[in-house]
Design an enzyme around this catalytic site. Structure first.
Site, PDB file in Angstrom:
ATOM      1  N   CYS A  68      62.311  52.285  51.002  1.00  0.00           N
ATOM      2  CA  CYS A  68      61.277  52.133  50.646  1.00  0.00           C
ATOM      3  C   CYS A  68      60.738  50.597  49.742  1.00  0.00           C
ATOM      4  CB  CYS A  68      61.045  53.415  49.849  1.00  0.00           C
ATOM      5  SG  CYS A  68      59.739  53.780  49.190  1.00  0.00           S
ATOM      6  N   CYS A 125      60.837  59.490  45.190  1.00  0.00           N
ATOM      7  CA  CYS A 125      60.105  58.955  45.575  1.00  0.00           C
ATOM      8  C   CYS A 125      58.799  58.769  45.617  1.00  0.00           C
ATOM      9  CB  CYS A 125      59.640  58.577  46.924  1.00  0.00           C
ATOM     10  SG  CYS A 125      59.352  58.059  48.203  1.00  0.00           S
ATOM     11  N   ARG A 164      63.723  50.119  42.981  1.00  0.00           N
ATOM     12  CA  ARG A 164      65.041  50.135  41.945  1.00  0.00           C
ATOM     13  C   ARG A 164      66.000  50.497  43.636  1.00  0.00           C
ATOM     14  NH1 ARG A 164      62.878  55.981  40.138  1.00  0.00           N
ATOM     15  NH2 ARG A 164      61.981  55.890  42.077  1.00  0.00           N
ATOM     16  N   HIS A 217      64.710  58.011  49.358  1.00  0.00           N
ATOM     17  CA  HIS A 217      65.729  58.125  48.021  1.00  0.00           C
ATOM     18  C   HIS A 217      64.819  58.969  47.294  1.00  0.00           C
ATOM     19  CE1 HIS A 217      62.433  56.181  45.598  1.00  0.00           C
ATOM     20  NE2 HIS A 217      61.630  55.621  47.084  1.00  0.00           N
ATOM     21  N   ASP A 269      59.718  50.450  46.833  1.00  0.00           N
ATOM     22  CA  ASP A 269      60.663  51.449  45.719  1.00  0.00           C
ATOM     23  C   ASP A 269      60.971  49.895  44.619  1.00  0.00           C
ATOM     24  OD1 ASP A 269      62.021  52.494  42.900  1.00  0.00           O
ATOM     25  OD2 ASP A 269      60.784  54.007  43.499  1.00  0.00           O
TER      26      ASP A 269
END
Length: 749
Positions: free
Chosen positions: A582, A646, A586, A643, A584
């Site tokens: 992803c 999400c 993080r 993760h 993302d």
């Protein structure tokens, strides 16, 4: 080209077929190159002509069978001709053969003691400079023979007498020499199908036929006299110090040249790498045999080895067979050698000598500032002698290495706020104290100073220089803030702790993985001149300053560590994994997989989605990445990593409520419909923490199935050449789980 990596002693039908198909033709090519070179080097060495042929046979058969390189070709080397010529003049030929034998014994002992790798510590600049100097000496000496005269005792005398030779000698010998050189130079411009025939043999053939047809008066080679005068080696008489020195010189020069040749030849093929200790043992035995039989010293020769590889050799049998062909030629067709004019061989040596001054080596050495070592070594060999020139070159190389290792850089700059920033880099020894104190004393009294020590060593003299300056500066009202980037040399010395003299590799910056927000507080941002900041707009947001500070920190701390690694990857990447995850912020793939540059070929998007092949809306970006990874990069694993928490899966679960006003996101999440359907049809396995967590896990499994809709992926997967892996990263616990299906189950790694 791939070499045969099977056992040397294993004879199978396939192995014999490989020898007949590849090694036999290659051996004939190498034989045609080695024969004239062996004769020419014997002439340049002042040795009997038969000695060159004996060395060619022994180098091929003995060194070929026992050596550690499967495609290297050994034989008489032009780089040793000056040493041999000097030994022949000083001790006589038979005593020189004994010196060669003893040098072989020394090489054998060194190989048994497994010290071959240490020979590579000799600077290549010295080796290449030595060979270039030998080439100049050979060319100047043999040019006199080409012009119909006799070579003088030294290179300087040859150079001084050259104008007289050019003016007064216009015999048939000159025509033969010029014809030989002309053929050698013009041969490289001929079509490739003609150049299959080796240039040295073509030049000697042209010169011999022309001299015979036109009845030119030339000096003929008499091989029979050389064979009739054969005798066993005798012990050299004279100063035993000189004899020991001669043995050492022959053993070390022949050994280093062979080992460097092995390393160079390894770069030309993709087969088994050379065993350098075994190679040194093989060279030692070969020199013992050639010395006992009355031959020249042998060493690995780059010209013949390169020819062997390019001719398609696959195993050591090409080298062995080329030695057999030299033996058969000397026994059965030796009378043909008498047709070769001595002036043609001299012209061949002139051409070889000029080629030994390789400009390509100069270009390579220029980038490392080692051209002075090359030039000084070459000049020393030409003006002083081989041993003296090599010693001068080694001395200069050691001095330059010491200068580099003890070099210190001091950069002091005044900041806009009145502070001074000083960066000291290198190895702080007593040699750098004058430069260090000069720069530090130029800082105005009372100034606030940020002192960065980017060093890998500090001796007591350097410590006292910095320490005393610091106390003086602080007594004058200034302040000094010392930041040690690597080991705490200054701090340990100031505390009285023992400072180890050995250098230590630079350490990675502490807590490099922390977000900027966690490192911003109380941290003095690193500076580096490679990152310009004057054109960057600065606002209230810390984003741009943080980004630039991170780039500076990379240049200062991390770049020196990864630069050697990235330099080797600059032209080609070979990742083993396609990692789909992803977007993302993080999720840091290299952090959670402990991987480095070149390991992961990464694809990131919202929701780590893989659109099914042919689905709408089309997405060529994901498809192109998959195609390139499987077809061009030949990755062995494709991993889909989801993760917890999400946002894309949360939007998918909301049924479109969270994508209102985000049309592009809404269209993209259509590729998650199969995930949503799978989620609705399935049931919780009890390992999730709610619907969103289960949907995030289901999504990973669905994307693995979507990958199978691509024919290339499915074909490789079915054939067992590609593995599909599902991973799930729980952000809250910082745990990576491996997902197994069906049913969806996970286990922590």
């Amino acid at each position: 080209m791939e070499t045969d990596t099977k056992s040397d002693g294993l004879f199978t039908v396939g192995r014999i077929a490989s020898v007949l198909r590849y090694d036999l033709p290659a051996s004939l090519v190498v034989f045609l190159v080695a024969l004239p070179l062996s004769l020419g080097i014997a002439v340049a060495s002042g040795a009997p002509l038969a000695a060159g042929l004996i060395a060619g046979v022994v180098g091929g058969v003995v060194a070929g069978l026992l050596g550690g390189s499967v495609v290297q070709v050994s034989g008489p080397a032009a780089g040793l001709s000056l040493v041999v010529a000097d030994l022949v003049m000083r001790y006589g030929w038979r005593a020189t053969c004994m010196i060669t034998l003893l040098a072989g014994v020394l090489q054998l002992l060194l190989g048994v003691c497994r010290v071959a790798r240490s020979a590579l510590a000799v600077s290549p600049a010295v080796v290449h400079g030595m060979l270039a100097g030998v080439g100049v000496v050979i060319a100047l000496a043999q040019l006199h023979v080409v012009l119909g005269g006799n070579p003088q005792r030294s290179a300087i005398e040859n150079l001084v007498e050259l104008p007289q030779q050019i003016i007064h000698n216009h015999t048939h010998a000159v025509f033969v020499g010029l014809l030989t050189i002309t053929v050698l130079v013009a041969w490289t411009r001929l079509p490739a199908r003609v150049r299959v025939f080796p240039a040295p043999l073509a030049a000697l053939l042209a010169a011999s036929v022309t001299a015979w047809a036109l009845g030119w008066e030339v000096t003929r080679i008499d091989l029979s006299a050389s064979l009739d005068s054969w005798a066993t080696p005798i012990w050299p008489t004279g100063d035993w110090h000189g004899i020991i020195a001669a043995v050492l010189i022959v053993a070390l020069l022949a050994g280093v040249e062979s080992l460097l040749c092995s390393v160079a030849v390894d770069k030309l093929h993709e087969g088994r790498r050379s065993d350098l200790d075994r190679e040194l043992v093989g060279q030692g035995v070969a020199n013992m045999v050639t010395g006992a039989l009355g031959g020249l010293p042998v060493a690995g020769v780059i010209v013949r080895s390169t020819t062997n590889v390019r001719a398609g050799a696959r195993s050591r049998w090409s080298t062995v067979l080329h030695g057999v062909w030299i033996l058969l030629f000397a026994v059965g067709l030796g009378w043909m050698i008498a047709l070769i004019p001595m002036e043609a061989l001299a012209a061949l040596l002139v051409f070889i000598g000029v080629q030994m001054v390789n400009m390509g080596h100069l270009r390579n050495l220029r980038g490392h500032s080692e051209v002075p070592v090359y030039v000084v070594t070459m000049a020393g060999v030409v003006l002083l002698g081989l041993a003296e020139g090599v010693l001068v070159g080694l001395g200069l190389a050691a001095l330059l290495a010491l200068r580099r290792l003890t070099r210190v850089t001091v950069r002091a700059t005044a900041e806009p706020d009145g502070r001074w920033h000083v960066v000291i880099g290198g190895s702080l020894t007593f040699l750098g104290v004058p430069t260090l104190t000069s720069e530090l004393r130029a800082i105005p009294p009372g100034a606030s100073v940020d002192l960065d020590l980017n060093i890998d060593f500090m001796d007591n003299a350097a410590f006292e220089a910095i320490h005393n300056w610091r106390h003086e500066h602080e007594r004058g009202g200034g302040s000094v803030d010392i930041d040690e980037i690597h080991d705490e040399w200054y701090a340990m010395a100031a505390s009285g702790a023992r400072v180890f003299p050995a250098k230590t590799p630079p350490l990675a910056p502490d807590r490099w993985w922390l977000p900027w927000s966690h490192r911003r507080s109380g941290r003095r941002s690193a500076r580096h001149p490679l990152v310009a900041t004057r054109h960057v707009p600065r606002g209230d947001s810390p984003a741009v300053p943080d980004l630039l500070a991170g780039a500076r920190e990379f240049h200062l701390r991390t770049a020196p560590l990864v630069r050697p690694l990235l330099h080797g990857m600059a032209r080609r990447q070979e990742p083993s994994h396609l990692f789909i995850t992803c977007a993302d912020s993080r999720i840091v793939p290299n952090l959670i997989t402990a991987s480095g540059p070149g390991d992961l070929f990464t694809l990131r998007n919202l929701g780590n989605l893989v659109p099914r092949r042919g689905s709408a809306p089309t997405d060529d970006s994901v498809a192109a990445t998959i195609e390139y990874a499987t077809d061009a990069l030949n990755v062995r694993t494709i991993t889909v990593c989801g993760h917890s928490g999400c946002g894309a899966m949360s939007a998918l679960l909301s049924g479109g409520e969270k994508t209102a006003g985000l049309p592009a996101l809404g269209r993209w999440l259509r590729h998650g419909n199969h995930t949503l359907a799978r989620f609705i049809e399935g049931e919780s396995a009890g390992e999730d923490e709610g619907p969103l967590d289960r949907l995030c896990r289901v999504n990973v499994i669905q994307q693995l199935e979507n990958l199978r809709t691509y024919p290339q992926v499915d074909q490789l997967f079915r054939a067992g050449h590609l593995e599909l892996v599902g991973m799930y990263f729980d952000i809250g616990t910082a745990r990576v789980h491996l997902l197994e299906h069906p049913p969806i189950a996970s286990r922590p790694l």
